[in-house]
Design an enzyme around this catalytic site. Structure first.
Site, PDB file in Angstrom:
ATOM      1  N   LEU A  61     -31.690 -13.315  11.006  1.00  0.00           N
ATOM      2  CA  LEU A  61     -33.070 -13.042  10.592  1.00  0.00           C
ATOM      3  C   LEU A  61     -33.717 -11.921  11.398  1.00  0.00           C
ATOM      4  O   LEU A  61     -34.833 -11.506  11.098  1.00  0.00           O
ATOM      5  CB  LEU A  61     -33.912 -14.322  10.689  1.00  0.00           C
ATOM      6  CG  LEU A  61     -33.498 -15.456   9.751  1.00  0.00           C
ATOM      7  CD1 LEU A  61     -34.391 -16.668   9.937  1.00  0.00           C
ATOM      8  CD2 LEU A  61     -33.516 -15.002   8.285  1.00  0.00           C
ATOM      9  N   ARG A  62     -33.053 -11.446  12.451  1.00  0.00           N
ATOM     10  CA  ARG A  62     -33.481 -10.277  13.243  1.00  0.00           C
ATOM     11  C   ARG A  62     -34.814 -10.468  13.966  1.00  0.00           C
ATOM     12  O   ARG A  62     -35.377  -9.495  14.464  1.00  0.00           O
ATOM     13  CB  ARG A  62     -33.576  -9.026  12.341  1.00  0.00           C
ATOM     14  CG  ARG A  62     -32.347  -8.722  11.516  1.00  0.00           C
ATOM     15  CD  ARG A  62     -31.123  -8.476  12.335  1.00  0.00           C
ATOM     16  NE  ARG A  62     -30.016  -7.916  11.549  1.00  0.00           N
ATOM     17  CZ  ARG A  62     -28.750  -7.975  11.892  1.00  0.00           C
ATOM     18  NH1 ARG A  62     -28.396  -8.594  13.018  1.00  0.00           N
ATOM     19  NH2 ARG A  62     -27.823  -7.425  11.136  1.00  0.00           N
ATOM     20  N   ASN A  92     -28.132 -13.471  17.941  1.00  0.00           N
ATOM     21  CA  ASN A  92     -28.080 -12.084  18.429  1.00  0.00           C
ATOM     22  C   ASN A  92     -29.337 -11.293  18.062  1.00  0.00           C
ATOM     23  O   ASN A  92     -29.294 -10.264  17.395  1.00  0.00           O
ATOM     24  CB  ASN A  92     -26.817 -11.369  17.939  1.00  0.00           C
ATOM     25  CG  ASN A  92     -26.721 -11.291  16.426  1.00  0.00           C
ATOM     26  OD1 ASN A  92     -27.331 -12.097  15.719  1.00  0.00           O
ATOM     27  ND2 ASN A  92     -25.950 -10.347  15.928  1.00  0.00           N
ATOM     28  N   ASP A 303     -23.472 -14.847   6.009  1.00  0.00           N
ATOM     29  CA  ASP A 303     -23.514 -13.874   7.103  1.00  0.00           C
ATOM     30  C   ASP A 303     -24.521 -12.772   6.746  1.00  0.00           C
ATOM     31  O   ASP A 303     -24.273 -11.581   6.935  1.00  0.00           O
ATOM     32  CB  ASP A 303     -22.135 -13.265   7.386  1.00  0.00           C
ATOM     33  CG  ASP A 303     -22.096 -12.493   8.700  1.00  0.00           C
ATOM     34  OD1 ASP A 303     -23.083 -12.550   9.462  1.00  0.00           O
ATOM     35  OD2 ASP A 303     -21.078 -11.820   8.964  1.00  0.00           O
ATOM     36  N   HIS A 307     -29.849  -4.522   7.500  1.00  0.00           N
ATOM     37  CA  HIS A 307     -30.047  -3.308   8.291  1.00  0.00           C
ATOM     38  C   HIS A 307     -30.949  -2.364   7.498  1.00  0.00           C
ATOM     39  O   HIS A 307     -30.905  -2.328   6.267  1.00  0.00           O
ATOM     40  CB  HIS A 307     -28.725  -2.607   8.586  1.00  0.00           C
ATOM     41  CG  HIS A 307     -27.830  -3.373   9.503  1.00  0.00           C
ATOM     42  ND1 HIS A 307     -28.117  -3.562  10.834  1.00  0.00           N
ATOM     43  CD2 HIS A 307     -26.649  -4.011   9.281  1.00  0.00           C
ATOM     44  CE1 HIS A 307     -27.152  -4.274  11.395  1.00  0.00           C
ATOM     45  NE2 HIS A 307     -26.257  -4.572  10.473  1.00  0.00           N
TER      46      HIS A 307
END
Length: 423
Positions: A61-62, A92, A303, A307
């Site tokens: 989900l950034r 991450n 996954d 971006h």
């Protein structure tokens, strides 16, 4: 508030059946034929299929730190559009989810603003650097459901074994990104015919298979529940099949793109096909399908790796790895695998919903009385074109842009609340 979903074909107890569902507030309270109820809201699902809400074991989900790519609000909206009612957010981010404060931030924001439930996966090592075990105990107290350095792989064998021993004491799974860095190097796509043709560095299947072999042995030794993320090669599937036959506690997942695409998709240097592990050969793809059908592969997980356009617009060697997956997962798999008869619809639905929910011991994504009303309603005859304009994710990095697929999610309910509805 009561809601009646009537006239739909529902996935219930492993089969597709013509039944109604009665919901009170957040829970399913009745399932049966032609239920008579004076409901506050009636949803006529005539001609539609009613599935358990999808449960994604692996997504990015950034948020925090890279919200120009995606954030919890946009990511969960995109997930709801794809029929997902629960997603597991990988660690991450920036900062990495290796402490209780970041865990609480994600949980609070998702609870307040999310369109689906978000379960947090904590890091296995501090900063996911593979040098020191993370603060797993405090994160478990804060509610993480698994640990993983996904996006990275602990290369130090002793540290990895100790980390698995430690994680096993909390009875949570360790999700493994299997990659030997010395073999993968600076590879861009699968090592083979296509990498040679395009002049791009290759990532051999052996880079994945060696680490899977190592971690299978660690799983046997430590008794830790090890879960292999995004399996991609024929040999990897064989290794996991053998380990399961020996009673070793190991599970695995496969992504939609590894079930649908091969290295040939990279031929035009489309950076939206650049992913880790890379798209492999047709033989590998077929082995993944076989593994899904015979139960070697336990789940389908997206996954989801968004971006920004400017990142993917760079030359192939500079573009980041990752494919956007929430909004395309079900429709692409239904169109390309279920309609042609490659896999049954029941297998697709079970692999995307109740199996991952049961794996994490969650009362979610199962149509059952007393369970949360997590439901996805699909029109299997409806066609949709995937375009940058109709995607809800902030990022549009999917190789399926411009393609049309049959099978569309028309409504998603998360704990009885409508989180997505096709206009």
């Amino acid at each position: 508030m009561t809601t009646l979903i009537k006239n739909g074909t529902i996935y219930y107890q492993g089969a597709l059946q013509k039944l109604d569902i009665l919901i009170e507030d957040t829970k399913i309270i009745g399932i049966g034929e032609k239920l008579a109820a004076d409901a506050d809201r009636v949803i006529d699902a005539e001609g539609k299929h009613v599935f358990p809400g999808f449960f994604d074991l692996h997504s990015h989900l950034r948020d925090p730190g890279q919200i120009y790519k995606e954030d919890i609000v946009s990511g969960t909206r995109a997930a709801a559009k794809g029929g997902f009612t629960t997603v597991c957010a990988m660690a991450n981010t920036e900062p990495v989810v290796d402490n209780i404060a970041t865990v609480e931030y994600i949980k609070r924001k998702a609870n307040d603003l999310g369109s689906c439930k978000v379960l947090v996966v904590g890091a296995l090592s501090k900063k996911s650097e593979g040098k020191e075990i993370a603060e797993i105990a405090t994160m478990v107290e804060g509610g993480i459901v698994a640990v993983s350095d996904d996006g990275g792989c602990i290369q130090n064998a002793k540290l990895k074994m100790n980390a698995l021993k430690y994680a096993s004491s909390f009875n949570i799974p360790v999700i493994v990104h299997a990659e030997d860095y010395s073999l993968a190097g600076k590879g861009q796509i699968n090592a083979g015919r296509m990498s040679t043709k395009l002049g791009l560095g290759g990532i051999p299947g052996l880079a994945e298979e060696i680490m899977i072999s190592r971690d299978i042995m660690f799983a046997e030794k430590t008794k830790c529940a090890v879960h292999i993320a995004h399996v991609s090669t024929k040999r990897s599937v064989q290794l996991i099949r053998q380990a399961k036959s020996e009673g070793i506690s190991i599970t695995t997942e496969v992504t939609p793109h590894h079930l649908l695409l091969t290295e040939n998709a990279c031929e035009d240097f489309d950076t939206n096909t650049k992913v880790k592990p890379p798209l492999r050969t047709e033989e590998d793809r077929q082995a993944c399908i076989e593994g899904l059908l015979d139960g070697t592969i336990d789940f389908i997980a997206t996954d989801h790796a968004p971006h920004a356009d400017f990142e993917k617009a760079r030359e192939f060697t500079l573009a980041p790895y990752g494919i956007n997956g929430f909004e395309t997962a079900f429709t692409t798999l239904y169109d390309r695998l279920v309609i042609p008869g490659v896999i049954p619809l029941e297998v697709l639905v079970r692999s995307m919903s109740e199996k991952p929910a049961l794996f994490l011991k969650r009362e979610a994504s199962i149509i059952k009385e007393g369970y949360p009303a997590d439901i996805a309603i699909a029109d299997l005859n409806a066609e949709q074109e995937i375009t940058t304009d109709n995607m809800l994710s902030k990022s549009k990095n999917t190789p399926f842009i411009g393609q049309t697929f049959k099978g569309q999610i028309v409504m998603t309910l998360c704990e009885g609340r409508i989180t997505w509805e096709k206009e």
